[in-house]
Design a protein around this motif. Sequence first.
Motif, mmCIF file in Angstrom:
data_model
loop_
_atom_site.group_PDB
_atom_site.id
_atom_site.type_symbol
_atom_site.label_atom_id
_atom_site.label_comp_id
_atom_site.label_asym_id
_atom_site.label_seq_id
_atom_site.Cartn_x
_atom_site.Cartn_y
_atom_site.Cartn_z
ATOM 1 N N PHE A 151 0.824 -1.210 -0.138
ATOM 2 C CA PHE A 151 -0.041 -0.034 0.087
ATOM 3 C C PHE A 151 0.632 1.152 0.106
ATOM 4 O O PHE A 151 0.373 2.389 0.360
ATOM 5 C CB PHE A 151 -0.814 0.032 1.297
ATOM 6 N N SER A 152 2.110 0.891 -0.085
ATOM 7 C CA SER A 152 2.853 2.252 0.033
ATOM 8 C C SER A 152 2.812 3.316 -1.237
ATOM 9 O O SER A 152 2.647 4.411 -0.915
ATOM 10 C CB SER A 152 4.517 1.794 -0.292
ATOM 11 N N GLY A 153 2.302 2.862 -2.301
ATOM 12 C CA GLY A 153 2.189 3.639 -3.511
ATOM 13 C C GLY A 153 0.773 4.633 -3.283
ATOM 14 O O GLY A 153 0.766 5.823 -3.623
ATOM 15 N N LEU A 154 -0.074 4.137 -2.338
ATOM 16 C CA LEU A 154 -1.347 4.683 -2.146
ATOM 17 C C LEU A 154 -1.174 5.851 -1.253
ATOM 18 O O LEU A 154 -1.869 6.949 -1.472
ATOM 19 C CB LEU A 154 -2.274 3.605 -1.740
ATOM 20 N N LEU A 155 -0.278 5.482 -0.362
ATOM 21 C CA LEU A 155 -0.026 6.743 0.854
ATOM 22 C C LEU A 155 1.121 7.565 0.380
ATOM 23 O O LEU A 155 1.374 8.391 1.039
ATOM 24 C CB LEU A 155 0.208 5.784 2.126
ATOM 25 N N GLN A 156 1.945 7.272 -0.652
ATOM 26 C CA GLN A 156 3.256 8.112 -0.927
ATOM 27 C C GLN A 156 2.836 9.637 -1.050
ATOM 28 O O GLN A 156 3.607 10.413 -0.784
ATOM 29 C CB GLN A 156 3.946 7.514 -1.865
ATOM 30 N N ALA A 165 9.913 11.230 3.000
ATOM 31 C CA ALA A 165 9.553 10.361 4.302
ATOM 32 C C ALA A 165 8.790 9.050 3.891
ATOM 33 O O ALA A 165 8.489 8.959 2.932
ATOM 34 C CB ALA A 165 8.568 11.171 5.066
ATOM 35 N N PRO A 166 8.929 8.232 4.797
ATOM 36 C CA PRO A 166 8.263 6.972 4.666
ATOM 37 C C PRO A 166 6.895 6.624 4.469
ATOM 38 O O PRO A 166 6.316 7.589 5.273
ATOM 39 C CB PRO A 166 9.105 5.759 5.720
ATOM 40 N N ALA A 167 6.364 5.996 3.666
ATOM 41 C CA ALA A 167 4.732 6.252 3.678
ATOM 42 C C ALA A 167 4.016 5.198 4.552
ATOM 43 O O ALA A 167 3.066 5.343 5.141
ATOM 44 C CB ALA A 167 4.331 5.979 2.203
ATOM 45 N N ILE A 168 4.840 4.055 5.028
ATOM 46 C CA ILE A 168 4.447 3.055 5.971
ATOM 47 C C ILE A 168 5.292 3.202 7.063
ATOM 48 O O ILE A 168 6.318 3.181 7.168
ATOM 49 C CB ILE A 168 4.582 1.797 5.271
ATOM 50 N N TYR A 169 4.427 2.936 8.142
ATOM 51 C CA TYR A 169 4.949 3.233 9.453
ATOM 52 C C TYR A 169 5.998 2.170 9.560
ATOM 53 O O TYR A 169 5.985 1.081 9.639
ATOM 54 C CB TYR A 169 4.020 2.893 10.693
#
Length: 247
Positions: free
Chosen positions: A27-32, A39-43
């Motif tokens: 899901f990184s691309g959705l949150l980027q 900054a990192p998109a995933i915790y």
Amino acid sequence: MSRWLPPFLRLGLLALLLAFLFRPAWFSGLLQPLVQDGAPAIYNQGDLLTLTLLHLRTVAIATLGATVVAIALAVLVTRPIGAEFLPLSRSLVNIGQTFPPVAVLALAVPAVGFGEKPTLIALFLYGLLPIFENALTGLTTLPPSVMEAARGAGMTGFQRLVRIEIPLASPVMLAGIRLSVVIGLATATIGSTVAAKTLGEVIIAGLQSNNLAFVLQGGLVVAALAVLIYDAFSALERAAARRMGRI
């Protein structure tokens, strides 16, 4: 006892939640787009699955304690010997709703230290009222004809309580537990302010680093858990009501 989700949406939400917890990188691309300066998109300061399980454990322990105490109080005040304690019991269970959870945490930390314990105290106090009031309603609105039949069959007070009253009142009691769990899921996030391991850790990390992606994923996981657990308890209520012939 309404159902929030049709079966296909419930399964879809559960599958999406599990996919995010086990494979968050998908899901990184959705949150980027929500992050800045690379900054990192995933915790990335802990494991999301572990935090979710610890969050659920904290809520479960607090709700179990609140359920035992609240139902015991409701049973006590609906017996002739304990009826005079009803006003006092109501005052006690209202304490958790009177004091904000943050204030409870602030008072509990000096006594029990940082970590999960002050969070458990806050959630326990906050969860008493809905369970107590629903248990009280369930035990005081039983069909008189059924109670008379139980007395006529020679049942003792304890037998009536265990075999008749609690089973008949169980759908209403479950509704109170459902409300307590949903409240606890949201409230538990503030436990991270006193070093408890909850999903609030993700939200706080996002606020501190101005990372909207962290805030969103922490909030969405809590929201998804709340919807799924609310729906599961609603199904349990319907099953209990059907078994007791109330629907």
